[in-house]
Design a protein around this motif. Sequence first.
Motif, PDB file in Angstrom:
ATOM      1  N   UNK A 121      71.535   2.497  44.952  1.00 33.40           N
ATOM      2  CA  UNK A 121      70.123   2.343  44.579  1.00 33.40           C
ATOM      3  C   UNK A 121      69.276   3.426  45.239  1.00 33.40           C
ATOM      4  N   UNK A 122      69.507   3.666  46.541  1.00 34.54           N
ATOM      5  CA  UNK A 122      68.732   4.672  47.256  1.00 34.54           C
ATOM      6  C   UNK A 122      69.033   6.071  46.729  1.00 34.54           C
ATOM      7  N   UNK A 123      70.286   6.326  46.376  1.00 35.48           N
ATOM      8  CA  UNK A 123      70.637   7.634  45.813  1.00 35.48           C
ATOM      9  C   UNK A 123      69.902   7.875  44.493  1.00 35.48           C
ATOM     10  N   UNK A 236      57.503   2.332  53.044  1.00 32.74           N
ATOM     11  CA  UNK A 236      58.133   1.589  54.127  1.00 32.74           C
ATOM     12  C   UNK A 236      59.650   1.688  54.122  1.00 32.74           C
ATOM     13  N   UNK A 237      60.251   2.047  52.980  1.00 27.91           N
ATOM     14  CA  UNK A 237      61.707   1.887  52.864  1.00 27.91           C
ATOM     15  C   UNK A 237      62.443   3.089  52.297  1.00 27.91           C
ATOM     16  N   UNK A 238      61.761   4.143  51.906  1.00 22.87           N
ATOM     17  CA  UNK A 238      62.436   5.283  51.276  1.00 22.87           C
ATOM     18  C   UNK A 238      63.282   6.074  52.265  1.00 22.87           C
ATOM     19  N   UNK A 239      64.479   6.488  51.850  1.00 26.33           N
ATOM     20  CA  UNK A 239      65.351   7.301  52.698  1.00 26.33           C
ATOM     21  C   UNK A 239      64.680   8.608  53.094  1.00 26.33           C
ATOM     22  N   UNK A 240      63.933   9.208  52.173  1.00 25.85           N
ATOM     23  CA  UNK A 240      63.260  10.466  52.477  1.00 25.85           C
ATOM     24  C   UNK A 240      62.249  10.292  53.610  1.00 25.85           C
ATOM     25  N   UNK A 241      61.611   9.128  53.684  1.00 27.12           N
ATOM     26  CA  UNK A 241      60.643   8.862  54.743  1.00 27.12           C
ATOM     27  C   UNK A 241      61.360   8.483  56.042  1.00 27.12           C
ATOM     28  N   UNK A 328      68.792  12.700  49.328  1.00 22.79           N
ATOM     29  CA  UNK A 328      69.758  12.414  48.263  1.00 22.79           C
ATOM     30  C   UNK A 328      71.167  12.814  48.683  1.00 22.79           C
ATOM     31  N   UNK A 329      71.311  13.996  49.271  1.00 24.38           N
ATOM     32  CA  UNK A 329      72.624  14.481  49.699  1.00 24.38           C
ATOM     33  C   UNK A 329      73.176  13.654  50.854  1.00 24.38           C
TER      34      UNK A 329
END
Length: 484
Positions: A121-123, A236-241, A328-329
């Motif tokens: 999902x995060x990808x 609050x939850x994004x991998x990029x953040x 993403x990577x």
Amino acid sequence: MAIDYTVIVVYLAAMLAMGWWGMRRARSKSEFLVAGRRLGPTMYSGTMAAIVLGGASTIGGVGLGYQYGLSGAWMVFAIGLGLLALSVFFSARIARLKVYTVSEMLDLRYGGRAGVISGVVMWAYTLMLAVTSTIAYATIFDVLFDMNRTVAIILGGSIVVAYSTLGGMWSITLTDMVQFVVKTIGVLLLLLPIAVVKAGGFSEMKAQLPTEYFDPLGIGGETIFTYVLIYTFGMLIGQDIWQRVFTARSDTTAKWGGTVAGTYCLAYALAGAVIGTAAKVLYPKLGSPDDAFATIVKDELPVGVRGLVLAAALAAVMSTSSGALIACATVANNDIWSRLRGRIASGDRDEVKDNRAFILIMGLAVIGTAIALNNVVEALTVAYNLLVGGLLVPILGGLLWKRGTAPGALASVAVGGLSVIGLMATYGILANEPIYYGLLSSLAAYVVVSLATKPTDAAVLAAWRERLAGRAPELASEPVPAHQ
């Protein structure tokens, strides 16, 4: 335009040079993915503001100001509110976890069974975020060089992929700092006052435009609520953040540096809305609101200043694009590929080389997808709907509710994600219902399944509390660099 071209070319060359310089510092997994967890308050604030204020916040924010007036600030304002909430309430705990991805946090909290599905999902979210940022190159390079859309995407995307692949987070942090300064000068200190003066000042703007253009809630309560739900909670939850939070030197840096960045976002939101409102006075009949930024820059700014402001727009796009790309990577390599191969990271592997290869692969995928897609708004909406609908509840639940369990988290991700997808197919991608009902179904699944299943093992929760307290060591596979 020769001076403007020179400004842009120098800026792009500087981005590549910083990528090369960053390559010399990124010698370990920690250095490459999270800048060695060594950023101080100034660099942390700058890079955090750069990652969240992208092309949508700059070009799109001015477009919303053109369409709705001052209330057009709400989209970017919601981003700033999310960053403030993250920094004040969660960032210190997140920084102390000493992990690399959101999925690793879920594994620690729930006992190692939530990683792959949450990683997928995060990808998907980070991929679509990188794609939407990359598409924006076409708009900027079209204004600059009257360039073909595909060529513009390849040019802009290739520069970001190059410096991100070379130096990882160190290169991205260095370029973000330059981009932060360029955006501040170009948008806040130059374009904002020039646009207001060209429009005749605020008194003339009020005389020329309907009163609803100066109503703080003019864009509509439901729209504001949706922005808060998607963008504020998405922050609050994004991998990029989170990956930027992981770069902080200390939990204090994460908290207060992020608070400064969030406050900056609020000012940036208002500036974009005011610029768009001024553009409405100057050009009342533009074909598209998103043309407002490029039009006012092209027609109203003097030579040299125009190049700097266009560089600011390019900086906004590049900062978000590079941040989404490395996120993403990182997810693709650490949360999906490594787990599917059943491999446990070991010291005899060159993890920097592995992650560098994944940035290159994901970068090529992003460029190809950006060329194939046209609708930026729909792609961004799909990304945030999946992120918030699928992952908000299990992540915040894990941080706030000790009774949450691994089956509850998995049910929440699956039910929320599938509900959002099904509802987007039924109501339309841009409808509000998918995120409303998807989030409610995710919450219901989390609570019901968690209460119906055995509580999380006490040993897992004890280890989790040690992590949150910052007493757990760095990952065994990742030696601490000698210069720390």
